[in-house]
Design an enzyme around this catalytic site. Structure first.
Site, short mmCIF file in Angstrom:
data_model
loop_
_atom_site.label_atom_id
_atom_site.label_comp_id
_atom_site.label_asym_id
_atom_site.label_seq_id
_atom_site.Cartn_x
_atom_site.Cartn_y
_atom_site.Cartn_z
N LYS A 15 21.67 3.14 -3.19
CA LYS A 15 21.08 1.79 -3.21
C LYS A 15 20.44 1.44 -1.87
O LYS A 15 19.32 0.95 -1.82
CB LYS A 15 22.15 0.72 -3.50
CG LYS A 15 22.70 0.73 -4.89
CD LYS A 15 23.60 -0.48 -5.14
CE LYS A 15 24.75 -0.61 -4.16
NZ LYS A 15 25.81 0.40 -4.34
N ARG A 90 28.26 -8.82 -6.60
CA ARG A 90 29.12 -7.68 -6.89
C ARG A 90 30.14 -8.02 -7.97
O ARG A 90 30.94 -7.17 -8.33
CB ARG A 90 29.86 -7.31 -5.62
CG ARG A 90 29.78 -5.83 -5.30
CD ARG A 90 30.55 -5.62 -4.04
NE ARG A 90 30.56 -4.29 -3.55
CZ ARG A 90 29.63 -3.75 -2.78
NH1 ARG A 90 28.54 -4.42 -2.48
NH2 ARG A 90 29.79 -2.53 -2.31
N ARG A 126 28.88 11.98 3.41
CA ARG A 126 28.48 10.91 4.33
C ARG A 126 29.62 10.62 5.31
O ARG A 126 29.39 10.31 6.48
CB ARG A 126 28.11 9.66 3.54
CG ARG A 126 27.57 8.54 4.41
CD ARG A 126 26.95 7.41 3.60
NE ARG A 126 27.96 6.54 3.03
CZ ARG A 126 27.70 5.54 2.18
NH1 ARG A 126 26.46 5.30 1.81
NH2 ARG A 126 28.65 4.78 1.71
N ARG A 132 31.54 6.48 8.54
CA ARG A 132 31.73 5.09 8.15
C ARG A 132 33.20 4.86 7.83
O ARG A 132 33.83 5.68 7.17
CB ARG A 132 30.87 4.80 6.91
CG ARG A 132 30.00 3.57 7.06
CD ARG A 132 29.13 3.38 5.86
NE ARG A 132 29.84 2.75 4.78
CZ ARG A 132 29.23 2.27 3.69
NH1 ARG A 132 27.92 2.38 3.57
NH2 ARG A 132 29.91 1.70 2.74
N ARG A 143 36.89 2.11 -4.03
CA ARG A 143 35.58 1.45 -4.19
C ARG A 143 34.98 1.75 -5.57
O ARG A 143 34.33 0.89 -6.16
CB ARG A 143 34.63 1.89 -3.07
CG ARG A 143 34.89 1.12 -1.77
CD ARG A 143 34.48 1.88 -0.55
NE ARG A 143 33.07 2.15 -0.50
CZ ARG A 143 32.54 3.21 0.14
NH1 ARG A 143 33.31 4.07 0.75
NH2 ARG A 143 31.24 3.37 0.15
P1 ADP Z 1 28.93 0.73 -0.93
O1 ADP Z 1 28.40 1.95 -0.25
O2 ADP Z 1 30.38 0.85 -1.29
O3 ADP Z 1 28.07 0.25 -2.06
P2 ADP Z 1 28.32 -1.62 0.76
O4 ADP Z 1 27.71 -1.21 2.03
O5 ADP Z 1 27.47 -2.35 -0.21
O6 ADP Z 1 28.98 -0.33 0.17
O7 ADP Z 1 29.63 -2.50 1.02
C1 ADP Z 1 30.69 -2.03 1.82
C2 ADP Z 1 31.89 -2.97 1.70
O8 ADP Z 1 31.51 -4.31 2.11
C3 ADP Z 1 32.46 -3.15 0.31
O9 ADP Z 1 33.37 -2.13 -0.07
C4 ADP Z 1 33.12 -4.54 0.42
O10 ADP Z 1 34.35 -4.48 1.11
C5 ADP Z 1 32.14 -5.29 1.31
N1 ADP Z 1 31.10 -6.02 0.54
C6 ADP Z 1 29.77 -5.79 0.55
N2 ADP Z 1 29.11 -6.63 -0.26
C7 ADP Z 1 30.06 -7.42 -0.84
C8 ADP Z 1 30.04 -8.48 -1.78
N3 ADP Z 1 28.89 -8.91 -2.34
N4 ADP Z 1 31.22 -9.06 -2.13
C9 ADP Z 1 32.37 -8.65 -1.60
N5 ADP Z 1 32.48 -7.65 -0.71
C10 ADP Z 1 31.34 -7.03 -0.33
#
Ligand code: ADP
Length: 184
Positions: A15, A90, A126, A132, A143
């Site tokens: 994404k 989300r 990754r 990360r 996740r």
């Molecule tokens: P991923 O690679 O898991 O899609 P993101 O970079 O989008 O990761 O998000 C990393 C973390 O940030 C999530 O696992 C969550 O803890 C937090 N996070 C991101 N966006 C949201 C959201 N809209 N609501 C709640 N937590 C979020």
């Protein structure tokens, strides 16, 4: 071309990469809650300290927090003519909050489709390259669970405006598929 776009898909689907490319092609801001939250953690702000442990465990931070961050970001000038949301909403509560916050509906949802084995492989790779904090095996599993339980229901929530894109292939191939689907 629609200019209010939302990216949906499991962690590791690509994404962030595809959203950045599309946002720059459409000249709209790329709004990623993951990036904003990680920036806050790195900067050591109050917000960052509050969310660091939750993110590291692979859980979602509270809806109130992210909704406030996104509301503030969408109120900025550059988001007036469109935006690309990545990582938000989300869950259904966040999607309803977004509905309440904006007058123009989301025009298109791009759903990146990648099978679970491929996702786990990508996230573990990754983890080794970028280190990360939330890319270890246990958190990755968490996740993915959170995605299936909380985020996947948004596919039905958005229904007709969802474009499902095969997310397996080179970055350029996937981008071409997205561009083609949006042009239709
Ligand atoms: P991923 O690679 O898991 O899609 P993101 O970079 O989008 O990761 O998000 C990393 C973390 O940030 C999530 O696992 C969550 O803890 C937090 N996070 C991101 N966006 C949201 C959201 N809209 N609501 C709640 N937590 C979020």
């Amino acid at each position: 071309m629609p200019r209010r776009i939302l990216f949906l898909g499991p962690p590791g689907a690509g994404k962030g990469t595809q959203a950045a490319m599309l946002a720059s092609a459409l000249a709209v801001p790329h709004i990623s809650t993951g990036v904003m939250l990680r920036d806050a953690v790195e900067a050591g702000t109050d917000l960052g300290r509050e969310v660091a442990g939750i993110m590291e465990a692979g859980d979602l931070v509270s809806d109130d927090l992210v909704v406030a961050i996104v509301d503030e970001r969408l109120a900025q000038d550059d988001a007036r003519c469109g935006y690309l949301l990545d990582g938000f909403p989300r869950n259904v509560a966040q999607a309803n909050a977004l509905d309440d916050a904006v007058t123009d509906a989301i025009g298109t949802v791009v759903l990146l489709d990648v099978d679970t084995d491929e996702l786990v492989g990508r996230l573990l790779a990754r983890a080794q390259q970028e280190g990360r904090a939330d890319d270890n095996e246990e958190t990755i599993r968490r996740r993915l669970e959170v995605y299936h339980a909380e985020t996947a229901p948004l596919i039905d929530f958005y229904g007709d405006v969802v474009l499902t894109i095969d997310g397996v292939g080179s970055i350029d191939d996937v981008f071409s598929r997205i561009a083609l689907a949006l042009a239709r």
